[in-house]
Design a protein around this motif. Structure first.
Motif, PDB file in Angstrom:
ATOM      1  N   PHE A 232      13.808  -8.016   8.569  1.00 53.38           N
ATOM      2  CA  PHE A 232      13.151  -6.976   7.782  1.00 53.38           C
ATOM      3  C   PHE A 232      11.868  -6.530   8.471  1.00 53.38           C
ATOM      4  N   ALA A 233      11.435  -5.322   8.119  1.00 54.06           N
ATOM      5  CA  ALA A 233      10.197  -4.780   8.681  1.00 54.06           C
ATOM      6  C   ALA A 233       9.493  -3.932   7.635  1.00 54.06           C
ATOM      7  N   VAL A 234       8.172  -3.885   7.758  1.00 49.42           N
ATOM      8  CA  VAL A 234       7.361  -2.928   6.997  1.00 49.42           C
ATOM      9  C   VAL A 234       6.956  -1.834   7.969  1.00 49.42           C
ATOM     10  N   ARG A 235       7.147  -0.606   7.554  1.00 50.28           N
ATOM     11  CA  ARG A 235       6.889   0.547   8.411  1.00 50.28           C
ATOM     12  C   ARG A 235       5.778   1.404   7.834  1.00 50.28           C
ATOM     13  N   ASP A 236       4.943   1.879   8.727  1.00 45.48           N
ATOM     14  CA  ASP A 236       3.919   2.869   8.397  1.00 45.48           C
ATOM     15  C   ASP A 236       4.370   4.143   9.082  1.00 45.48           C
ATOM     16  N   GLY A 237       5.001   5.018   8.323  1.00 49.56           N
ATOM     17  CA  GLY A 237       5.696   6.146   8.944  1.00 49.56           C
ATOM     18  C   GLY A 237       6.896   5.616   9.698  1.00 49.56           C
ATOM     19  N   ALA A 238       6.989   5.950  10.980  1.00 49.23           N
ATOM     20  CA  ALA A 238       8.103   5.482  11.796  1.00 49.23           C
ATOM     21  C   ALA A 238       7.778   4.205  12.545  1.00 49.23           C
ATOM     22  N   ARG A 239       6.547   3.724  12.434  1.00 48.83           N
ATOM     23  CA  ARG A 239       6.089   2.591  13.233  1.00 48.83           C
ATOM     24  C   ARG A 239       6.187   1.285  12.459  1.00 48.83           C
ATOM     25  N   ILE A 240       6.723   0.243  13.067  1.00 47.92           N
ATOM     26  CA  ILE A 240       6.791  -1.084  12.465  1.00 47.92           C
ATOM     27  C   ILE A 240       5.439  -1.764  12.606  1.00 47.92           C
ATOM     28  N   ILE A 241       4.904  -2.263  11.478  1.00 49.64           N
ATOM     29  CA  ILE A 241       3.600  -2.937  11.510  1.00 49.64           C
ATOM     30  C   ILE A 241       3.686  -4.402  11.076  1.00 49.64           C
ATOM     31  N   ALA A 242       4.823  -4.809  10.512  1.00 52.55           N
ATOM     32  CA  ALA A 242       4.986  -6.196  10.082  1.00 52.55           C
ATOM     33  C   ALA A 242       6.472  -6.523  10.056  1.00 52.55           C
TER      34      ALA A 242
ATOM     35  N   ASP B 102       0.819  -1.204   0.000  1.00 52.72           N
ATOM     36  CA  ASP B 102       0.000   0.000   0.000  1.00 52.72           C
ATOM     37  C   ASP B 102       0.858   1.262   0.000  1.00 52.72           C
ATOM     38  N   PRO B 103       0.385   2.326  -0.657  1.00 48.75           N
ATOM     39  CA  PRO B 103       1.111   3.599  -0.611  1.00 48.75           C
ATOM     40  C   PRO B 103       1.322   4.063   0.827  1.00 48.75           C
ATOM     41  N   GLY B 104       2.483   4.599   1.097  1.00 47.13           N
ATOM     42  CA  GLY B 104       2.797   5.070   2.443  1.00 47.13           C
ATOM     43  C   GLY B 104       3.522   4.050   3.281  1.00 47.13           C
ATOM     44  N   LEU B 105       3.492   2.773   2.875  1.00 48.65           N
ATOM     45  CA  LEU B 105       4.231   1.735   3.586  1.00 48.65           C
ATOM     46  C   LEU B 105       5.565   1.511   2.884  1.00 48.65           C
ATOM     47  N   ARG B 106       6.568   1.112   3.647  1.00 54.16           N
ATOM     48  CA  ARG B 106       7.882   0.817   3.063  1.00 54.16           C
ATOM     49  C   ARG B 106       8.486  -0.371   3.785  1.00 54.16           C
ATOM     50  N   VAL B 107       9.267  -1.154   3.041  1.00 50.22           N
ATOM     51  CA  VAL B 107       9.916  -2.339   3.587  1.00 50.22           C
ATOM     52  C   VAL B 107      11.425  -2.147   3.553  1.00 50.22           C
ATOM     53  N   GLY B 108      12.106  -2.647   4.586  1.00 50.42           N
ATOM     54  CA  GLY B 108      13.553  -2.504   4.628  1.00 50.42           C
ATOM     55  C   GLY B 108      14.156  -3.283   5.774  1.00 50.42           C
ATOM     56  N   PRO B 109      15.478  -3.349   5.818  1.00 54.36           N
ATOM     57  CA  PRO B 109      16.152  -4.086   6.891  1.00 54.36           C
ATOM     58  C   PRO B 109      15.974  -3.416   8.239  1.00 54.36           C
ATOM     59  N   VAL B 110      16.206  -4.186   9.286  1.00 59.56           N
ATOM     60  CA  VAL B 110      16.054  -3.709  10.662  1.00 59.56           C
ATOM     61  C   VAL B 110      17.435  -3.472  11.256  1.00 59.56           C
ATOM     62  N   GLY B 111      17.607  -2.317  11.891  1.00 57.18           N
ATOM     63  CA  GLY B 111      18.865  -1.997  12.544  1.00 57.18           C
ATOM     64  C   GLY B 111      18.807  -2.251  14.035  1.00 57.18           C
ATOM     65  N   PRO B 112      19.964  -2.226  14.707  1.00 60.83           N
ATOM     66  CA  PRO B 112      20.008  -2.491  16.151  1.00 60.83           C
ATOM     67  C   PRO B 112      19.113  -1.576  16.971  1.00 60.83           C
ATOM     68  N   ASP B 113      18.937  -0.320  16.526  1.00 62.61           N
ATOM     69  CA  ASP B 113      18.109   0.617  17.283  1.00 62.61           C
ATOM     70  C   ASP B 113      16.622   0.273  17.215  1.00 62.61           C
ATOM     71  N   GLU B 114      16.239  -0.612  16.276  1.00 53.57           N
ATOM     72  CA  GLU B 114      14.840  -1.012  16.137  1.00 53.57           C
ATOM     73  C   GLU B 114      14.590  -2.426  16.664  1.00 53.57           C
ATOM     74  N   ALA B 115      15.618  -3.038  17.239  1.00 54.82           N
ATOM     75  CA  ALA B 115      15.522  -4.453  17.606  1.00 54.82           C
ATOM     76  C   ALA B 115      14.370  -4.724  18.563  1.00 54.82           C
ATOM     77  N   GLU B 116      14.189  -3.885  19.572  1.00 52.80           N
ATOM     78  CA  GLU B 116      13.149  -4.139  20.561  1.00 52.80           C
ATOM     79  C   GLU B 116      11.758  -3.997  19.948  1.00 52.80           C
ATOM     80  N   GLU B 117      11.553  -2.961  19.136  1.00 57.23           N
ATOM     81  CA  GLU B 117      10.246  -2.785  18.507  1.00 57.23           C
ATOM     82  C   GLU B 117       9.963  -3.931  17.543  1.00 57.23           C
ATOM     83  N   TRP B 118      10.958  -4.307  16.761  1.00 60.40           N
ATOM     84  CA  TRP B 118      10.811  -5.418  15.820  1.00 60.40           C
ATOM     85  C   TRP B 118      10.441  -6.700  16.572  1.00 60.40           C
TER      86      TRP B 118
END
Length: 278
Positions: A184-194, A137-153
């Motif tokens: 990897f994660a899909v983000r909606d803005g700054a938030r991980i949703i998948a 969907d428009p507005g979503l983006r997929v990409g690798p996960v970094g150490p700073d996102e580990a807990e949210e992921w």
């Protein structure tokens, strides 16, 4: 070379992903969670004593060139018992079950659990199915996960699966950035949703932990994560990818299964989970 992943390699790749995910954690987490492993011939058994779901208590990685004997099964049951867990699972491809399996299962109190579909993808030869996959969907983006996102992921993955016992999210977060893993994660803005991972085991890789929050479903997130992980496995030099998901019963629909079929995965076999209980 065969275009179908050897079943023994498929099973070994799966259990190595699980054991590395848990037993590769830092020492303080392994001790706090009661993580233990046992090698029995080619197979690996894993236990997490502090996991109330019992999901991670499993053995797999059997190969067709080393037949499963009653002694092998009994050793794993003893391991579960010694570790003080009330339940453990045996993951065995149907073609590897010995002729006397029914007698062994009855003697050791093993009962049938859920059924999973094992799937494989030949990265060199396979192409997505003709109907394609749902675009992101428009507005979503997929990409690798970094150490700073580990807990949210890790929180998205483990809470989606209901694996929220104390310390389990920390265990998952510790996997981010570890050798042989790609997250990897899909983000909606700054938030991980998948989220989703791939574990590299030489020429074969395992799809691991694909999960989407309720508000992210039906928006192309899992299809995008599947494509990202196929590309990551190809870049790592893998020939095959394997995955497993719940088998469909009459009238049932497993969206994860159909997403993988559209990506080009092919069913290899259905596997019964055999449960040991104390």
């Amino acid at each position: 070379m065969t275009t179908t992943v050897p079943f023994g390699l498929a099973e070994q790749t799966e259990i190595r992903a699980y054991t590395d995910f848990a037993a590769g954690s830092p020492t303080h987490l392994r001790e706090a969670l009661g993580i233990a492993t046992l090698r029995v011939g080619p197979a690996l058994a894993l236990v997490i004593r502090a996991d109330p779901s019992r999901f991670f208590n499993r053995v797999g990685g059997f190969r067709p060139d080393e037949p499963i004997t009653p002694d092998t099964v009994a050793r794993v049951c003893d391991f579960y018992r010694e570790q003080g867990v009330p339940q453990g699972s045996f993951m065995i491809a149907p073609s590897m079950l010995p002729p006397d399996w029914a007698a062994t299962a009855e003697k050791l109190n093993l009962t049938e659990g859920n059924r999973l579909v094992k799937l494989g993808l030949d990265i060199e030869a396979a192409a997505p199915a003709a109907d394609g996959t749902r675009p992101l969907d428009p507005g979503l983006r997929v990409g690798p996960v970094g150490p700073d996102e580990a807990e949210e992921w890790a929180t998205v993955m483990m809470t989606t699966f209901g694996l929220t016992g104390p310390g389990l999210i920390d265990m998952a977060a510790a996997c981010v950035g570890r050798p042989d893993w790609r997250q990897f994660a899909v983000r909606d803005g700054a938030r991980i949703i998948a989220v989703g991972s791939v574990f590299v085991n030489g020429v074969c890789a395992d799809m691991f932990g694909g999960a989407t929050l309720p508000e992210g479903r039906g928006r192309g997130a899992q299809s995008a994560l599947l494509a990202a992980r196929v590309a990551a496995a190809r870049s790592a030099g893998c020939r095959w990818l394997v995955a497993e998901t719940g088998a469909e019963g009459p009238g049932e629909h497993n969206s994860s299964l159909h997403n993988m079929l559209r990506t080009g995965f092919q069913p290899l076999y259905e596997r019964t989970t055999w449960l040991w209980r104390e």
